[in-house]
Design a protein around this motif. Structure first.
Motif, mmCIF file in Angstrom:
data_model
loop_
_atom_site.group_PDB
_atom_site.id
_atom_site.type_symbol
_atom_site.label_atom_id
_atom_site.label_comp_id
_atom_site.label_asym_id
_atom_site.label_seq_id
_atom_site.Cartn_x
_atom_site.Cartn_y
_atom_site.Cartn_z
ATOM 1 N N VAL A 3 0.379 10.334 2.242
ATOM 2 C CA VAL A 3 0.864 9.616 3.426
ATOM 3 C C VAL A 3 2.230 10.200 3.800
ATOM 4 O O VAL A 3 3.112 10.339 2.942
ATOM 5 N N LEU A 4 2.361 10.561 5.068
ATOM 6 C CA LEU A 4 3.597 11.201 5.543
ATOM 7 C C LEU A 4 4.197 10.392 6.690
ATOM 8 O O LEU A 4 3.479 10.021 7.623
ATOM 9 N N PRO A 5 5.504 10.125 6.614
ATOM 10 C CA PRO A 5 6.153 9.402 7.716
ATOM 11 C C PRO A 5 6.476 10.338 8.876
ATOM 12 O O PRO A 5 6.715 11.533 8.666
ATOM 13 N N VAL A 6 6.473 9.804 10.068
ATOM 14 C CA VAL A 6 6.930 10.547 11.255
ATOM 15 C C VAL A 6 8.177 9.829 11.747
ATOM 16 O O VAL A 6 8.136 8.611 11.979
ATOM 17 N N LYS A 7 9.277 10.578 11.875
ATOM 18 C CA LYS A 7 10.546 9.940 12.266
ATOM 19 C C LYS A 7 10.944 10.347 13.674
ATOM 20 O O LYS A 7 10.636 11.464 14.104
ATOM 21 N N ASN A 8 11.650 9.450 14.342
ATOM 22 C CA ASN A 8 12.198 9.818 15.646
ATOM 23 C C ASN A 8 13.558 10.487 15.435
ATOM 24 O O ASN A 8 14.001 10.666 14.298
ATOM 25 N N GLN A 9 14.199 10.866 16.552
ATOM 26 C CA GLN A 9 15.450 11.616 16.422
ATOM 27 C C GLN A 9 16.537 10.815 15.735
ATOM 28 O O GLN A 9 17.421 11.372 15.101
ATOM 29 N N ALA A 10 16.441 9.490 15.829
ATOM 30 C CA ALA A 10 17.431 8.628 15.184
ATOM 31 C C ALA A 10 17.127 8.476 13.687
ATOM 32 O O ALA A 10 17.863 7.807 12.960
ATOM 33 N N GLY A 11 16.036 9.074 13.218
ATOM 34 C CA GLY A 11 15.685 9.006 11.798
ATOM 35 C C GLY A 11 14.847 7.792 11.438
ATOM 36 O O GLY A 11 14.586 7.522 10.267
ATOM 37 N N ARG A 12 14.419 7.040 12.455
ATOM 38 C CA ARG A 12 13.614 5.843 12.198
ATOM 39 C C ARG A 12 12.138 6.219 12.141
ATOM 40 O O ARG A 12 11.654 7.004 12.949
ATOM 41 N N GLY B 236 0.789 -1.221 0.000
ATOM 42 C CA GLY B 236 0.000 0.000 0.000
ATOM 43 C C GLY B 236 0.826 1.278 0.000
ATOM 44 O O GLY B 236 2.056 1.255 0.009
ATOM 45 N N VAL B 237 0.110 2.381 -0.026
ATOM 46 C CA VAL B 237 0.772 3.684 -0.005
ATOM 47 C C VAL B 237 1.441 3.880 1.359
ATOM 48 O O VAL B 237 2.554 4.412 1.458
ATOM 49 N N CYS B 238 0.770 3.415 2.410
ATOM 50 C CA CYS B 238 1.333 3.564 3.759
ATOM 51 C C CYS B 238 2.650 2.803 3.886
ATOM 52 O O CYS B 238 3.644 3.341 4.390
ATOM 53 N N GLY B 239 2.671 1.567 3.413
ATOM 54 C CA GLY B 239 3.885 0.757 3.470
ATOM 55 C C GLY B 239 5.002 1.393 2.655
ATOM 56 O O GLY B 239 6.168 1.399 3.057
ATOM 57 N N HIS B 240 4.629 1.966 1.517
ATOM 58 C CA HIS B 240 5.594 2.612 0.628
ATOM 59 C C HIS B 240 6.210 3.837 1.323
ATOM 60 O O HIS B 240 7.425 4.035 1.276
ATOM 61 N N GLY C 3 1.988 21.803 5.023
ATOM 62 C CA GLY C 3 1.121 22.051 6.180
ATOM 63 C C GLY C 3 1.089 20.870 7.129
ATOM 64 O O GLY C 3 1.185 21.029 8.354
ATOM 65 N N LEU C 4 0.994 19.663 6.565
ATOM 66 C CA LEU C 4 0.901 18.469 7.414
ATOM 67 C C LEU C 4 2.254 18.142 8.046
ATOM 68 O O LEU C 4 2.324 17.738 9.210
ATOM 69 N N GLU C 5 3.345 18.332 7.294
ATOM 70 C CA GLU C 5 4.673 18.053 7.865
ATOM 71 C C GLU C 5 4.936 18.976 9.050
ATOM 72 O O GLU C 5 5.511 18.566 10.061
ATOM 73 N N GLU D 259 9.545 8.660 3.175
ATOM 74 C CA GLU D 259 9.240 9.976 2.619
ATOM 75 C C GLU D 259 7.752 10.111 2.313
ATOM 76 O O GLU D 259 7.039 9.101 2.232
ATOM 77 N N THR D 260 7.342 11.368 2.164
ATOM 78 C CA THR D 260 5.925 11.654 1.895
ATOM 79 C C THR D 260 5.550 11.204 0.497
ATOM 80 O O THR D 260 6.293 11.423 -0.462
ATOM 81 N N ILE D 261 4.386 10.550 0.381
ATOM 82 C CA ILE D 261 3.905 10.111 -0.928
ATOM 83 C C ILE D 261 2.552 10.776 -1.185
ATOM 84 O O ILE D 261 1.646 10.682 -0.349
#
Ligand code: SME
Length: 161
Positions: free
Chosen positions: A117-126, A82-86, A148-150, A92-94
């Motif tokens: 779909v936008l990823p949220v990363k922790n400080q380690a970049g994960r 899916g888009v979420c998995g991608h 706006g969402l980022e 990165e944002t898709i």
């Protein structure tokens, strides 16, 4: 904290601008992840009227449904689907203007026509979660939504997790 949301008018970018400080106010002083993600999803849904707004959290080596607003949705999404998995895999944002054109798109609801779909990363970049926003209109998302969402997702504090 005021629980009333003012629904801003104007262009979408003006709406994001007016929404941001309200979300900032909603999460200020609250350290519970579920509560804050729930309010963030609700505020975005209420202002823009998108079809579905919600989080999938990285758990047990997959994406698991978290706080959301909208119709019931798929509970678990494998990292490669899916888009979420991608968005998770690429970190990165898709933006998908037409979900029918996206190979492997997971149709939780046939009314959904476009999504971001936008990823949220922790400080380690994960990547620790993704935000999925679906619209019942084709081509409803642009860089304006991404910016706006980022910015809103930047409010998610690692200390809540
Ligand atoms: N369409 C998403 C699945 C989640 S739901 O739409 C809420 C995807 O392809 O990853």
């Amino acid at each position: 904290m005021a629980e009333d949301l003012i629904i801003p008018q104007g262009s979408r970018s003006q709406q994001y601008e007016a929404l941001f400080p309200q979300i900032q106010g909603l999460v200020a002083g609250e350290n519970d992840l579920t509560a804050n993600l729930a309010n963030i999803a609700a505020a975005i849904k209420e202002v823009f009227g998108f079809f579905w707004v919600g989080f999938y959290l990285v758990k047990d080596e997959q994406l698991v449904l978290g706080p959301f607003q909208g119709p019931v949705a798929c509970t678990r999404i494998p990292f490669h689907k899916g888009v979420c998995g991608h968005a998770y895999t690429k970190a990165e944002t898709i933006i998908v203007p037409d979900v029918e054109e996206f190979p492997g798109h997971i149709a939780c609801a046939s009314a959904s026509k476009s999504e971001i779909v936008l990823p949220v990363k922790n400080q380690a970049g994960r990547v620790t979660m993704v935000l999925d926003v679906d619209s019942d209109l084709l081509n409803d998302f642009s860089e304006v939504d991404q910016i706006g969402l980022e910015k809103i997702l930047g409010l998610i504090n690692e200390a809540w997790q």
